[in-house]
Design a protein around this motif. Structure first.
Motif, PDB file in Angstrom:
ATOM      1  N   PRO A 155     -69.021   3.739 -32.317  1.00 15.23           N
ATOM      2  CA  PRO A 155     -68.734   5.030 -31.328  1.00 15.23           C
ATOM      3  C   PRO A 155     -67.406   4.728 -30.800  1.00 15.23           C
ATOM      4  N   MET A 156     -66.702   3.578 -30.642  1.00 14.53           N
ATOM      5  CA  MET A 156     -65.516   3.275 -30.162  1.00 14.53           C
ATOM      6  C   MET A 156     -64.332   3.656 -31.188  1.00 14.53           C
ATOM      7  N   LEU A 157     -64.860   3.352 -32.437  1.00 16.61           N
ATOM      8  CA  LEU A 157     -63.816   3.540 -33.667  1.00 16.61           C
ATOM      9  C   LEU A 157     -63.723   5.132 -33.756  1.00 16.61           C
ATOM     10  N   ALA A 158     -64.907   5.710 -33.582  1.00 17.83           N
ATOM     11  CA  ALA A 158     -64.915   7.265 -33.769  1.00 17.83           C
ATOM     12  C   ALA A 158     -63.733   8.043 -32.533  1.00 17.83           C
ATOM     13  N   CYS A 159     -63.877   7.406 -31.350  1.00 20.15           N
ATOM     14  CA  CYS A 159     -63.091   7.734 -30.418  1.00 20.15           C
ATOM     15  C   CYS A 159     -61.511   7.576 -30.878  1.00 20.15           C
ATOM     16  N   LEU A 160     -61.067   6.459 -31.304  1.00 18.89           N
ATOM     17  CA  LEU A 160     -59.831   6.388 -31.894  1.00 18.89           C
ATOM     18  C   LEU A 160     -59.411   7.253 -33.176  1.00 18.89           C
ATOM     19  N   VAL A 161     -60.644   7.662 -33.924  1.00 18.53           N
ATOM     20  CA  VAL A 161     -60.149   8.496 -35.183  1.00 18.53           C
ATOM     21  C   VAL A 161     -59.859   9.991 -34.683  1.00 18.53           C
ATOM     22  N   ALA A 162     -60.651  10.346 -33.374  1.00 10.75           N
ATOM     23  CA  ALA A 162     -60.385  11.605 -32.728  1.00 10.75           C
ATOM     24  C   ALA A 162     -59.011  11.798 -32.219  1.00 10.75           C
ATOM     25  N   THR A 163     -58.597  10.688 -31.540  1.00 12.46           N
ATOM     26  CA  THR A 163     -57.107  10.561 -31.027  1.00 12.46           C
ATOM     27  C   THR A 163     -56.165  10.628 -32.086  1.00 12.46           C
ATOM     28  N   LEU A 164     -56.500   9.676 -33.284  1.00  9.93           N
ATOM     29  CA  LEU A 164     -55.513  10.052 -34.077  1.00  9.93           C
ATOM     30  C   LEU A 164     -55.326  11.421 -34.978  1.00  9.93           C
ATOM     31  N   GLY A 165     -56.598  12.229 -35.024  1.00  7.85           N
ATOM     32  CA  GLY A 165     -56.436  13.262 -35.303  1.00  7.85           C
ATOM     33  C   GLY A 165     -55.652  14.222 -34.181  1.00  7.85           C
ATOM     34  N   TYR A 166     -55.922  14.142 -33.144  1.00 13.56           N
ATOM     35  CA  TYR A 166     -55.057  14.679 -32.040  1.00 13.56           C
ATOM     36  C   TYR A 166     -53.470  14.550 -32.178  1.00 13.56           C
ATOM     37  N   GLY A 167     -53.302  13.173 -32.472  1.00 17.96           N
ATOM     38  CA  GLY A 167     -51.752  12.826 -32.464  1.00 17.96           C
ATOM     39  C   GLY A 167     -51.112  13.335 -33.922  1.00 17.96           C
ATOM     40  N   PHE A 168     -51.887  13.413 -34.814  1.00 16.37           N
ATOM     41  CA  PHE A 168     -51.511  14.028 -36.071  1.00 16.37           C
ATOM     42  C   PHE A 168     -51.105  15.701 -35.986  1.00 16.37           C
ATOM     43  N   SER A 169     -52.052  16.280 -35.143  1.00 12.02           N
ATOM     44  CA  SER A 169     -51.834  17.425 -35.019  1.00 12.02           C
ATOM     45  C   SER A 169     -50.743  17.977 -34.341  1.00 12.02           C
ATOM     46  N   ALA A 170     -50.260  17.047 -33.464  1.00 16.92           N
ATOM     47  CA  ALA A 170     -48.914  17.642 -32.822  1.00 16.92           C
ATOM     48  C   ALA A 170     -47.899  17.408 -33.640  1.00 16.92           C
ATOM     49  N   SER A 171     -47.739  16.528 -34.512  1.00 17.57           N
ATOM     50  CA  SER A 171     -46.623  16.632 -35.350  1.00 17.57           C
ATOM     51  C   SER A 171     -46.817  17.598 -36.505  1.00 17.57           C
ATOM     52  N   PHE A 172     -47.945  17.788 -37.017  1.00 20.09           N
ATOM     53  CA  PHE A 172     -48.309  18.888 -37.789  1.00 20.09           C
ATOM     54  C   PHE A 172     -47.935  20.133 -37.467  1.00 20.09           C
ATOM     55  N   THR A 173     -48.194  20.436 -35.966  1.00 18.57           N
ATOM     56  CA  THR A 173     -48.004  21.635 -35.253  1.00 18.57           C
ATOM     57  C   THR A 173     -46.421  21.977 -35.373  1.00 18.57           C
ATOM     58  N   LYS A 174     -45.831  20.795 -34.879  1.00 17.07           N
ATOM     59  CA  LYS A 174     -44.317  20.844 -34.638  1.00 17.07           C
ATOM     60  C   LYS A 174     -43.769  21.451 -36.087  1.00 17.07           C
ATOM     61  N   ARG A 175     -44.149  20.915 -37.097  1.00 19.49           N
ATOM     62  CA  ARG A 175     -43.500  20.842 -38.582  1.00 19.49           C
ATOM     63  C   ARG A 175     -43.732  22.163 -39.085  1.00 19.49           C
ATOM     64  N   TYR A 176     -45.127  22.749 -38.901  1.00 21.06           N
ATOM     65  CA  TYR A 176     -45.441  23.650 -39.680  1.00 21.06           C
ATOM     66  C   TYR A 176     -45.642  25.205 -38.899  1.00 21.06           C
ATOM     67  N   LEU A 177     -46.049  25.065 -37.609  1.00 21.48           N
ATOM     68  CA  LEU A 177     -46.379  26.124 -36.770  1.00 21.48           C
ATOM     69  C   LEU A 177     -45.415  26.326 -35.757  1.00 21.48           C
ATOM     70  N   ALA A 178     -44.245  25.932 -36.013  1.00 22.00           N
ATOM     71  CA  ALA A 178     -43.056  26.175 -34.931  1.00 22.00           C
ATOM     72  C   ALA A 178     -42.916  27.580 -34.715  1.00 22.00           C
ATOM     73  N   GLY A 179     -42.873  28.498 -33.426  1.00 22.69           N
ATOM     74  CA  GLY A 179     -42.617  29.671 -33.434  1.00 22.69           C
ATOM     75  C   GLY A 179     -43.880  30.563 -33.497  1.00 22.69           C
ATOM     76  N   VAL A 180     -44.898  30.161 -33.820  1.00 23.11           N
ATOM     77  CA  VAL A 180     -46.207  30.635 -33.709  1.00 23.11           C
ATOM     78  C   VAL A 180     -46.863  30.705 -32.359  1.00 23.11           C
ATOM     79  N   PRO A 181     -46.975  32.012 -31.749  1.00 23.64           N
ATOM     80  CA  PRO A 181     -47.340  32.094 -30.460  1.00 23.64           C
ATOM     81  C   PRO A 181     -48.628  31.019 -29.960  1.00 23.64           C
ATOM     82  N   ALA A 182     -48.633  30.533 -29.012  1.00 22.85           N
ATOM     83  CA  ALA A 182     -49.577  29.395 -28.734  1.00 22.85           C
ATOM     84  C   ALA A 182     -50.998  29.845 -28.696  1.00 22.85           C
ATOM     85  N   GLY A 183     -51.213  30.900 -28.111  1.00 26.02           N
ATOM     86  CA  GLY A 183     -52.444  31.636 -28.364  1.00 26.02           C
ATOM     87  C   GLY A 183     -52.937  31.753 -29.461  1.00 26.02           C
ATOM     88  N   ALA A 184     -52.357  32.264 -30.521  1.00 21.56           N
ATOM     89  CA  ALA A 184     -52.384  32.434 -31.750  1.00 21.56           C
ATOM     90  C   ALA A 184     -52.928  30.913 -32.551  1.00 21.56           C
TER      91      ALA A 184
END
Length: 300
Positions: A155-184
Motif C-alpha cells: 500500500p505504501m509503494l502504491a502511494c509512491l507510484v501514484a505520486t510518480l504518476g502525478y509528477g510525470f503528468s506535470a511534465s507531460f502536460t507541459k510538453r504536449y498540452l501547452a496552450g490547451v484550455p485547463a478545463g478541456a
C-alpha cells in the motif's frame, strides 16, 4: 494573494484533504478499481458540460492522444493506487505520501525536460526522500522483522507510484498540452481515465451492492474532490500562478488529519508527524516555497 484567493486556497486544501476520508470510506465496499471508475466517470459528468458550454470541446478531439496519456498518468493510475492504499492506510498518512508529488515532479522535470537543478533543490529532494524512506521503514519495520511482508509494504509503494504518476503528468502536460484550455485538459483526462477503467471496473464490481453511505462518499469524491476541485485549482493557477497554487500541497495533510480524527476516529502517531514534517520541508525547498537563508539576496 488577496484574502479571497487565500480563502480559495484553504477551501481547496479542505476539499482535497477530505478526498482521503472519502476514499477510506468507500474503498472497502467498492474495491479500488470500481471506486476509481466511479470517481473518474462522476467527475467527467460534471466537467464535460462545462467544457461544452465554454466552447472548448474541439480541443478534446485535437489532442486526444496527449489527453489519453494524462488520463492514465494523472487520474486512472493514481486514483487506483490511492484507493487500494486506502484499504489499510489512515487518511492523514495517505495525504503525507501525496505531499511527495512535487518531489516526483521535480525529478522527472530535471531528467526529462532538463529543468535546472540548483543545490538547494537537490538538498530539498534529498531531505524529502529521506523522510519518505524513514516513514516507510517505521511503518513496515515490525512486519519486516518476521520476513518480507508485501501486505504491509505494497500500500505504501502504491502511494509512491501514484505520486510518480502525478509528477510525470506535470511534465507531460507541459510538453504536449501547452496552450490547451485547463478545463478541456481536466475533462479530457477524465474521459480517458474512465474509458481505461470501464472494463476492469465491470469485472471487479462488488458482488454485494455498496451501501448508500459508500455511494455518497464515492460521489462526493467524484464531484467535489475531483470536478469542483479541478475548477478551483486551475482558476488559482491562472490568478496567482503555479508556484503559489502548489502551496495547497502543504495544507492538505492538516485537513486530512482533521477530517480523519473527526469522522473516522484516526489519531496521528509521532512517526507520522515527524516523517510528514521532513517530507514537507524537503518539498518546500524543492519547489522554492521555502528559500535557503541568503538565497534571496544572492539572487538579487
Amino acid at each position: 494573494m488577496n484574502a479571497a484567493q487565500f480563502a480559495e486556497l484553504l477551501g481547496l486544501a479542505a476539499i482535497w484533504g477530505a478526498s482521503f476520508l472519502f476514499m477510506r470510506a468507500g474503498a472497502s465496499e467498492f474495491g479500488p478499481v470500481a471506486l476509481a471508475f466511479v470517481r473518474t466517470s462522476g467527475a467527467l459528468l460534471f466537467l464535460l458540460p462545462l467544457v461544452v458550454w465554454r466552447g472548448e470541446a474541439g480541443a478534446l478531439r485535437r489532442h486526444w492522444r496527449a489527453l489519453l496519456g494524462v488520463g492514465l498518468a494523472n487520474s486512472a493510475l493514481p486514483f487506483l493506487c490511492f484507493s487500494y492504499a486506502a484499504l489499510t492506510i489512515p487518511a492523514a498518512m495517505l495525504s503525507i505520501f501525496n505531499a511527495t508529488t512535487p518531489l516526483m515532479g521535480a525529478v522527472i522535470a530535471w531528467v526529462w525536460l532538463k529543468d535546472r537543478m540548483t543545490p538547494v533543490r537537490a538538498l530539498g529532494l534529498a531531505i524529502g526522500f529521506a523522510g519518505v524512506v524513514w516513514l516507510v521503514w517505521t511503518r513496515s519495520a515490525p512486519a519486516l522483522r518476521q520476513g518480507v511482508d508485501l501486505q504491509a509494504l505494497l500500500p505504501m509503494l502504491a502511494c509512491l507510484v501514484a505520486t510518480l504518476g502525478y509528477g510525470f503528468s506535470a511534465s507531460f502536460t507541459k510538453r504536449y498540452l501547452a496552450g490547451v484550455p485547463a478545463g478541456a485538459s481536466a475533462a479530457g483526462s477524465q474521459v480517458a481515465a474512465s474509458v481505461v477503467l470501464a472494463v476492469p471496473a465491470v469485472l471487479a464490481w462488488p458482488a454485494q451492492a455498496p451501501s448508500s453511505a459508500a455511494w455518497t462518499s464515492a460521489l462526493l469524491l467524484a464531484v467535489l474532490c475531483t470536478g469542483v476541485a479541478y475548477v478551483i485549482f486551475f482558476r488559482l493557477i491562472a490568478r496567482i500562478g503555479p508556484a503559489r497554487a502548489i502551496a495547497v500541497t502543504y495544507l492538505i495533510p492538516v485537513f486530512a488529519a482533521l477530517w480523519g480524527f473527526l469522522f473516522l476516529g484516526e489519531h496521528l502517531s509521532l512517526d507520522m508527524v515527524l516523517g510528514g514534517a521532513v517530507i514537507l520541508l524537503g518539498t518546500a525547498l524543492t519547489t522554492g516555497v521555502l528559500r535557503w537563508p541568503g538565497a534571496r539576496r544572492a539572487q538579487a
